[in-house]
Design a protein around this motif. Sequence first.
Motif, mmCIF file in Angstrom:
data_model
loop_
_atom_site.group_PDB
_atom_site.id
_atom_site.type_symbol
_atom_site.label_atom_id
_atom_site.label_comp_id
_atom_site.label_asym_id
_atom_site.label_seq_id
_atom_site.Cartn_x
_atom_site.Cartn_y
_atom_site.Cartn_z
ATOM 1 N N ARG A 121 0.820 -1.212 0.000
ATOM 2 C CA ARG A 121 0.000 0.000 0.000
ATOM 3 C C ARG A 121 0.854 1.262 0.000
ATOM 4 O O ARG A 121 0.495 2.269 -0.595
ATOM 5 N N LEU A 122 1.988 1.192 0.695
ATOM 6 C CA LEU A 122 2.825 2.372 0.868
ATOM 7 C C LEU A 122 4.281 2.015 0.629
ATOM 8 O O LEU A 122 4.763 0.994 1.142
ATOM 9 N N VAL A 123 4.958 2.850 -0.138
ATOM 10 C CA VAL A 123 6.401 2.729 -0.336
ATOM 11 C C VAL A 123 7.065 3.889 0.385
ATOM 12 O O VAL A 123 6.707 5.061 0.172
ATOM 13 N N VAL A 124 8.040 3.595 1.236
ATOM 14 C CA VAL A 124 8.744 4.612 2.018
ATOM 15 C C VAL A 124 10.178 4.719 1.520
ATOM 16 O O VAL A 124 10.906 3.719 1.499
ATOM 17 N N GLY A 125 10.566 5.915 1.140
ATOM 18 C CA GLY A 125 11.947 6.183 0.768
ATOM 19 C C GLY A 125 12.732 6.623 1.987
ATOM 20 O O GLY A 125 12.530 7.728 2.492
ATOM 21 N N ALA A 126 13.610 5.742 2.453
ATOM 22 C CA ALA A 126 14.529 6.053 3.551
ATOM 23 C C ALA A 126 15.935 5.843 3.025
ATOM 24 O O ALA A 126 16.819 5.374 3.741
ATOM 25 N N ASP A 127 16.107 6.205 1.755
ATOM 26 C CA ASP A 127 17.326 5.855 1.015
ATOM 27 C C ASP A 127 18.226 7.042 0.721
ATOM 28 O O ASP A 127 18.939 7.075 -0.272
ATOM 29 N N GLY A 128 18.214 8.033 1.616
ATOM 30 C CA GLY A 128 19.228 9.081 1.581
ATOM 31 C C GLY A 128 18.959 10.218 0.627
ATOM 32 O O GLY A 128 17.939 10.280 -0.057
ATOM 33 N N LYS A 129 19.905 11.146 0.587
ATOM 34 C CA LYS A 129 19.725 12.388 -0.169
ATOM 35 C C LYS A 129 19.575 12.153 -1.665
ATOM 36 O O LYS A 129 18.953 12.946 -2.364
ATOM 37 N N ALA A 174 -2.320 3.132 10.885
ATOM 38 C CA ALA A 174 -3.634 2.515 10.718
ATOM 39 C C ALA A 174 -4.000 2.399 9.248
ATOM 40 O O ALA A 174 -4.459 1.340 8.785
ATOM 41 N N ALA A 175 -3.800 3.471 8.488
ATOM 42 C CA ALA A 175 -4.153 3.455 7.068
ATOM 43 C C ALA A 175 -3.284 2.478 6.289
ATOM 44 O O ALA A 175 -3.757 1.815 5.353
ATOM 45 N N ALA A 176 -2.017 2.368 6.658
ATOM 46 C CA ALA A 176 -1.127 1.447 5.954
ATOM 47 C C ALA A 176 -1.547 0.001 6.157
ATOM 48 O O ALA A 176 -1.289 -0.853 5.303
ATOM 49 N N ALA A 177 -2.193 -0.270 7.269
ATOM 50 C CA ALA A 177 -2.690 -1.620 7.543
ATOM 51 C C ALA A 177 -4.099 -1.835 7.003
ATOM 52 O O ALA A 177 -4.714 -2.872 7.264
ATOM 53 N N GLY A 205 -7.902 2.876 7.183
ATOM 54 C CA GLY A 205 -8.080 4.318 7.097
ATOM 55 C C GLY A 205 -7.709 4.832 5.723
ATOM 56 O O GLY A 205 -7.330 4.063 4.825
ATOM 57 N N ASP A 206 -7.822 6.145 5.560
ATOM 58 C CA ASP A 206 -7.538 6.803 4.288
ATOM 59 C C ASP A 206 -6.050 7.122 4.223
ATOM 60 O O ASP A 206 -5.554 7.995 4.942
ATOM 61 N N LEU A 207 -5.326 6.435 3.359
ATOM 62 C CA LEU A 207 -3.878 6.599 3.297
ATOM 63 C C LEU A 207 -3.495 7.977 2.792
ATOM 64 O O LEU A 207 -2.542 8.585 3.296
ATOM 65 N N ASP A 208 -4.218 8.499 1.806
ATOM 66 C CA ASP A 208 -3.857 9.815 1.270
ATOM 67 C C ASP A 208 -3.997 10.902 2.333
ATOM 68 O O ASP A 208 -3.141 11.786 2.448
ATOM 69 N N LYS A 209 -5.067 10.848 3.110
ATOM 70 C CA LYS A 209 -5.242 11.836 4.181
ATOM 71 C C LYS A 209 -4.146 11.676 5.236
ATOM 72 O O LYS A 209 -3.647 12.669 5.780
#
Length: 427
Positions: free
Chosen positions: A163-171, A323-326, A329-333
């Motif tokens: 549902r969600l991709v998180v960029g924790a991959d630096g500058k 909560a939304a990622a699981a 809830g509304d992920l965009d909000k």
Amino acid sequence: MTKPESAGYDYDVVISGGGLAGSAAAILLARRGVRVALLERRSDPEAYKALCTHSIQFSADPVLDELGLLPALEKAGAVRSGARWYTRWGWIEPKEAPDGPGLPYSWNVRRSTLDPLLRSRAEQTPGVDLLLGHQVTGLVRDAGRTVGVRASTPQGEREIRARLVVGADGKDSAVAKHAGVAARQYENARFAYLAHFRDLPLHGGISHTWFLEPDMAYTFPNDDGVTVIAVVPDKKRLPAFREDLEGSFLAFVRALPEAPPIDAAERISKITGFVDYPLHSRKPAAPGVALIGDAALTGDPLWGVGCGWALQSAQWLTEAVAAAAAGRGDLDKSLALYARRHRRRLQGHQYLAADFATGRPFNPVERLMFSAAARDDAVARHMHRFANRLFGPLRFLNPVAVARAAAVNLKHRGPTAPPAHLSRTGS
């Protein structure tokens, strides 16, 4: 491996980057019932970021506490350090108020200790799959939003949906690049080199920073008796450093007021650094994507904010989207809520850092506050709390604080000759 429960998704969240921000986010999200794939491009579980201030400001202490890391940091020998700062008006040395709360402090710990510790905690957290040797090569898109990643792995190319991709991959975030999230860039008029020394005594055993206008330097005592020394000169000095890096580095440190005795210490690392390190700011969220740590905002290394902000942004994201990622809830909000909080907490700090990165001398307001802090304990404590990012620029420059600084300086009228170090540098 964690079994997917939602049709069409392998995980709730895919995080690219197993450093501080990514590992912290994985732990915090999984504790809230989110199924997480933590992708780290390096295959070595002991890998760490070498070019760093190796210091965590007090603003991140609540995150360290929530992660349960404080006892582990103590056991690993992390130094709970105060600070003093050199200015043209003398030293700013924050002291506790007689009847007030204790001073904030930083946790100084080498990334070779911290990164594997936090990544191991993530791997041991139920709900997290740590996937080493996985590097994001693209994003999976559906109806205008991101719904997963494509990654190169030791077994070949792989697609992971979430549902969600998180960029924790630096500058230089690959997630931000593939999501089309552009960076606003601010040039940095300084360069930096650092090295590690063992058995280097420091006044009070605490961190030091030298504001030499425009040159900078700092020392951070770390775990295992190791001290990080960094020099951050204006780029006009770059030709000399390119011609003789070691000689220029050592000469710069020796010329500092109350210079740390580096000739009596053992240097245990190479002198490493960067010539060009611009500051970056990106929108922290896009449809199906969130950015944390340096991927969202890369500060000026001279302020030592990167580790703290990496941990804090991981916590802010978790609180907004878990909560939304699981699927509850509304992920965009939720992403919009995270983005607003990120901007509100860090935008003002980044604005000041980008302005100071031009290499300019102190402006009138900075001269007012720094000179008063060198002369008055209350102003020094106020500055110390701001330096630990416990509040933003507006509170730092509130009318009461500015009025006190002005009153302090009225009692110290008279010219102040620039220190010898400034005269020698021609600044």
